[in-house]
Write an enzyme that holds these catalytic residues in place. Sequence first.
Site, PDB file in Angstrom:
ATOM      1  N   CYS A 111       0.864  -1.181   0.000  1.00 13.98           N
ATOM      2  CA  CYS A 111       0.000   0.000   0.000  1.00 13.98           C
ATOM      3  C   CYS A 111       0.904   1.237   0.000  1.00 13.98           C
ATOM      4  O   CYS A 111       2.134   1.119   0.128  1.00 13.98           O
ATOM      5  CB  CYS A 111      -0.849  -0.012   1.261  1.00 13.98           C
ATOM      6  SG  CYS A 111       0.187  -0.011   2.738  1.00 13.98           S
ATOM      7  N   GLU A 133       0.479  -0.754  16.176  1.00 15.58           N
ATOM      8  CA  GLU A 133      -0.350   0.432  15.864  1.00 15.58           C
ATOM      9  C   GLU A 133      -1.233   0.798  17.056  1.00 15.58           C
ATOM     10  O   GLU A 133      -1.421   1.985  17.369  1.00 15.58           O
ATOM     11  CB  GLU A 133      -1.222   0.174  14.628  1.00 15.58           C
ATOM     12  CG  GLU A 133      -2.019   1.417  14.251  1.00 15.58           C
ATOM     13  CD  GLU A 133      -3.014   1.192  13.118  1.00 15.58           C
ATOM     14  OE1 GLU A 133      -2.727   0.400  12.198  1.00 15.58           O
ATOM     15  OE2 GLU A 133      -4.091   1.818  13.171  1.00 15.58           O
ATOM     16  N   HIS A 174      -0.847  -4.986  19.239  1.00 17.87           N
ATOM     17  CA  HIS A 174      -0.374  -4.642  17.898  1.00 17.87           C
ATOM     18  C   HIS A 174       0.337  -3.287  18.003  1.00 17.87           C
ATOM     19  O   HIS A 174      -0.146  -2.383  18.691  1.00 17.87           O
ATOM     20  CB  HIS A 174      -1.555  -4.566  16.912  1.00 17.87           C
ATOM     21  CG  HIS A 174      -1.096  -4.391  15.490  1.00 17.87           C
ATOM     22  ND1 HIS A 174      -0.754  -3.159  14.982  1.00 17.87           N
ATOM     23  CD2 HIS A 174      -0.898  -5.277  14.491  1.00 17.87           C
ATOM     24  CE1 HIS A 174      -0.363  -3.308  13.728  1.00 17.87           C
ATOM     25  NE2 HIS A 174      -0.445  -4.582  13.402  1.00 17.87           N
ATOM     26  N   SER A 177       1.848  -5.459   3.442  1.00 21.48           N
ATOM     27  CA  SER A 177       3.297  -5.365   3.669  1.00 21.48           C
ATOM     28  C   SER A 177       4.069  -6.464   2.926  1.00 21.48           C
ATOM     29  O   SER A 177       5.273  -6.616   3.126  1.00 21.48           O
ATOM     30  CB  SER A 177       3.584  -5.423   5.173  1.00 21.48           C
ATOM     31  OG  SER A 177       2.887  -6.498   5.751  1.00 21.48           O
TER      32      SER A 177
HETATM   33  S1  SF4 Z   1       0.465   1.475   6.102  1.00 22.45           S
HETATM   34 FE1  SF4 Z   1      -1.318   0.629   7.147  1.00 22.45          FE
HETATM   35  S2  SF4 Z   1      -2.717   2.390   7.388  1.00 22.45           S
HETATM   36 FE2  SF4 Z   1      -1.190   2.985   5.889  1.00 22.45          FE
HETATM   37  S3  SF4 Z   1      -2.169   2.546   3.921  1.00 22.45           S
HETATM   38 FE3  SF4 Z   1      -0.921   0.740   4.509  1.00 22.45          FE
HETATM   39  S4  SF4 Z   1      -2.289  -0.650   5.574  1.00 22.45           S
HETATM   40 FE4  SF4 Z   1      -3.269   1.373   5.475  1.00 22.45          FE
END
Ligand code: SF4
Length: 313
Positions: free
Chosen positions: A17, A132, A130, A273
């Site tokens: 992402c 986050e 987690h 990821s």
């Molecule tokens: S790093 Fe996490 S919050 Fe940011 S876009 Fe990717 S999955 Fe979404």
Amino acid sequence: MKNKEIKIYLVSPRGFCAGVDRAIEIVKKTIKKYGTPVYVRHEIVHNKHVVENLKKIGAIFVDELNEIEDKSRPVIFSAHGVPKSIPKEASKLNMEYIDATCPLVSKVHREAENLNKKGFHILLIGHKNHPEVIGTMGQLPENEIDLIQTVEDAENYKEQNKDLAFVTQTTLSVDDTKNTITALKKKFPNIKEPAKEDICYATTNRQSAVKSIANKCDIFFVIGSRNSSNSLRLVEVASQSGCKYSELIHADSKIPVNKIKECQTIGISSGASAPEILVQNFINELKKTFIVKIKEVEIIKENIIFKTPGKLN
Ligand code: SF4
């Protein structure tokens, strides 16, 4: 001899992402600007392959700042975000830090902080431990924010003296979170919700893509790490959306060849990821045993890019 044919539905969006792309780019640019080594607090993103490649070019990964031997070197905070105490600690240690927190996680931090300033007690919907969640909880004093993990937590939550507001982790299951929010709203009809949903576009799109095809698949594989929240959610979404068997393929996984032999159609996706090379490696492994036909299933094109911090450019 290969005589069994399997059809693969390769879904997208999948894989990296914008927040993950940015975090990896930040490590590379920091190395380019400052030389090696640079320190990274926690896995920059939850993927062993990514971490190992960054180690090779001079990144050193630590769990806490006090493990850093040479405090004159810069330290990068991971994409998941950090509690407020961490940049403070870095400043105290006179360390230069670069924050690779995804802007969509930072948005949740600011949201929680602003709502709290307006007098709300904050409920964070997310998974305990987690990174986050640790980072978001750490934006506020301990007695100003509570974690809600399940519908039961929502139902059993004891009212505070203050009005309530909620925010969520960015990588949750869209459907499970809806149920938790419904339970919260039922118990606390005046609870304030975020102006815009906190579950991020990448999580939502990857789950929608899996959902769109899961019931046509005999088996569904998600390439990603065991500690990757959004990868684990994709595995759940596949089985909740009509696929009988779904499995995470991580660094130590063995391909379940015998199971695949009983199947005609296979779905494949990857967490936010997980690099695409791991998906291609997995398909190449399947090709050693099976005749593979691939059908790409794309539900939406993503074109989001997050800029790296100005001081690195
Ligand atoms: S790093 Fe996490 S919050 Fe940011 S876009 Fe990717 S999955 Fe979404």
